[in-house]
Design an enzyme around this catalytic site. Sequence first.
Site, PDB file in Angstrom:
ATOM      1  N   LEU A  73     -19.476  48.769  24.858  1.00  0.00           N
ATOM      2  CA  LEU A  73     -19.344  50.215  24.792  1.00  0.00           C
ATOM      3  C   LEU A  73     -19.698  50.624  23.367  1.00  0.00           C
ATOM      4  O   LEU A  73     -18.976  50.304  22.414  1.00  0.00           O
ATOM      5  CB  LEU A  73     -17.902  50.648  25.105  1.00  0.00           C
ATOM      6  CG  LEU A  73     -17.502  50.806  26.578  1.00  0.00           C
ATOM      7  CD1 LEU A  73     -17.805  49.556  27.378  1.00  0.00           C
ATOM      8  CD2 LEU A  73     -16.023  51.167  26.673  1.00  0.00           C
ATOM      9  N   GLU A  76     -22.364  56.545  20.048  1.00  0.00           N
ATOM     10  CA  GLU A  76     -23.537  57.048  19.335  1.00  0.00           C
ATOM     11  C   GLU A  76     -23.244  57.213  17.844  1.00  0.00           C
ATOM     12  O   GLU A  76     -22.201  57.723  17.446  1.00  0.00           O
ATOM     13  CB  GLU A  76     -23.926  58.396  19.925  1.00  0.00           C
ATOM     14  CG  GLU A  76     -25.063  59.098  19.205  1.00  0.00           C
ATOM     15  CD  GLU A  76     -25.334  60.481  19.762  1.00  0.00           C
ATOM     16  OE1 GLU A  76     -26.489  60.917  19.699  1.00  0.00           O
ATOM     17  OE2 GLU A  76     -24.395  61.121  20.261  1.00  0.00           O
ATOM     18  N   CYS A  90     -22.701  50.305  12.488  1.00  0.00           N
ATOM     19  CA  CYS A  90     -23.095  50.657  13.856  1.00  0.00           C
ATOM     20  C   CYS A  90     -24.493  50.176  14.225  1.00  0.00           C
ATOM     21  O   CYS A  90     -24.701  49.644  15.320  1.00  0.00           O
ATOM     22  CB  CYS A  90     -22.988  52.167  14.054  1.00  0.00           C
ATOM     23  SG  CYS A  90     -21.333  52.832  13.773  1.00  0.00           S
ATOM     24  N   GLN A  93     -24.590  46.428  14.774  1.00  0.00           N
ATOM     25  CA  GLN A  93     -23.845  46.090  15.993  1.00  0.00           C
ATOM     26  C   GLN A  93     -24.663  46.412  17.243  1.00  0.00           C
ATOM     27  O   GLN A  93     -24.642  45.647  18.215  1.00  0.00           O
ATOM     28  CB  GLN A  93     -22.528  46.851  16.039  1.00  0.00           C
ATOM     29  CG  GLN A  93     -21.440  46.268  15.172  1.00  0.00           C
ATOM     30  CD  GLN A  93     -20.092  46.892  15.458  1.00  0.00           C
ATOM     31  OE1 GLN A  93     -19.996  48.027  15.930  1.00  0.00           O
ATOM     32  NE2 GLN A  93     -19.040  46.159  15.180  1.00  0.00           N
ATOM     33  N   GLU A 114     -20.448  60.749  18.922  1.00  0.00           N
ATOM     34  CA  GLU A 114     -20.745  60.724  17.487  1.00  0.00           C
ATOM     35  C   GLU A 114     -19.485  60.942  16.648  1.00  0.00           C
ATOM     36  O   GLU A 114     -18.673  61.825  16.932  1.00  0.00           O
ATOM     37  CB  GLU A 114     -21.770  61.807  17.161  1.00  0.00           C
ATOM     38  CG  GLU A 114     -22.229  61.859  15.733  1.00  0.00           C
ATOM     39  CD  GLU A 114     -23.206  60.750  15.384  1.00  0.00           C
ATOM     40  OE1 GLU A 114     -22.937  60.041  14.395  1.00  0.00           O
ATOM     41  OE2 GLU A 114     -24.230  60.607  16.080  1.00  0.00           O
ATOM     42  N   ASP A 148      -9.403  59.493  15.959  1.00  0.00           N
ATOM     43  CA  ASP A 148     -10.301  58.898  16.953  1.00  0.00           C
ATOM     44  C   ASP A 148     -10.018  59.579  18.282  1.00  0.00           C
ATOM     45  O   ASP A 148      -8.973  59.354  18.888  1.00  0.00           O
ATOM     46  CB  ASP A 148     -10.078  57.392  17.067  1.00  0.00           C
ATOM     47  CG  ASP A 148     -11.133  56.680  17.917  1.00  0.00           C
ATOM     48  OD1 ASP A 148     -11.802  57.370  18.722  1.00  0.00           O
ATOM     49  OD2 ASP A 148     -11.279  55.458  17.782  1.00  0.00           O
ATOM     50  N   ARG A 150     -11.949  59.420  21.040  1.00  0.00           N
ATOM     51  CA  ARG A 150     -12.752  58.870  22.139  1.00  0.00           C
ATOM     52  C   ARG A 150     -11.898  58.494  23.346  1.00  0.00           C
ATOM     53  O   ARG A 150     -10.820  57.932  23.218  1.00  0.00           O
ATOM     54  CB  ARG A 150     -13.513  57.640  21.655  1.00  0.00           C
ATOM     55  CG  ARG A 150     -14.608  57.943  20.676  1.00  0.00           C
ATOM     56  CD  ARG A 150     -15.248  56.698  20.133  1.00  0.00           C
ATOM     57  NE  ARG A 150     -14.317  55.934  19.296  1.00  0.00           N
ATOM     58  CZ  ARG A 150     -14.634  54.801  18.688  1.00  0.00           C
ATOM     59  NH1 ARG A 150     -15.844  54.284  18.833  1.00  0.00           N
ATOM     60  NH2 ARG A 150     -13.736  54.178  17.945  1.00  0.00           N
ATOM     61  N   THR A 171     -16.666  43.433  21.667  1.00  0.00           N
ATOM     62  CA  THR A 171     -16.045  44.447  20.818  1.00  0.00           C
ATOM     63  C   THR A 171     -15.124  43.807  19.799  1.00  0.00           C
ATOM     64  O   THR A 171     -14.666  42.673  19.969  1.00  0.00           O
ATOM     65  CB  THR A 171     -15.229  45.442  21.681  1.00  0.00           C
ATOM     66  OG1 THR A 171     -14.795  46.540  20.853  1.00  0.00           O
ATOM     67  CG2 THR A 171     -14.009  44.784  22.313  1.00  0.00           C
TER      68      THR A 171
END
Length: 227
Positions: A73, A76, A90, A93, A114, A148, A150, A171
Amino acid sequence: MPETGTGAAAGAGTGTVSARIRATVPVPIHLNGGDTVAARLHTFHGLSDPGEHLAITLGEDRPDPDPVPLVRLHSECLTGDVLGSARCDCGPQLHEAVRRIGAVGGCVLYLRQEGRGIGLYNKLDAYLLQDAGFDTYAANEELQLAPDSRDYRAAAEMLRLLGLTRMRLLTNNPEKAAQLARYGIEVAAVVPTGVFVTEDNRSYLETKVRVTRHTLALGGPTGRSAS
């Protein structure tokens, strides 16, 4: 060609019953170092999150794909993924994930999250605060934003539509595995990512280890440490 009839099963455990794969497009991906990986990009309709999320399936042409696919996962990050910013890890990765998953079979979910969900402009504002001494999470809070925000419900829906309800998760963020499990996806194993630490991103990575318990084995002061 757009796909039809690949829908409603995404609802199990997620509350969404109308999601479907809307199109699948073959795309060769050229990576740093000259490697080319065959991929298929899948778009979606009716996910619980309206973002234009992508699933990138890889390694489908392998004669012996792993029976438990490897999945990443990836949120962006325009600055890291596209511009090669050294403030985060990022970009490395993402390239690592495409290579590793292409070798064994699985997919990358490219999620439009993002800045851990705060958006590009807010992320750049947070960078200015980081330059003034705030860490990556405290900077968000100074902007009155979540450290965070998300949520991976849409990721679980995408995986169901692809038939991936059991996988190995690539991850270093324990929250991703925990959320997928809550949304009914079986994480058979957590596979650590590489560690891409440099002088520019060391403080950022150390904060992720300290605050959100990322499983990063930070080595010497610069370069890539194997995990």
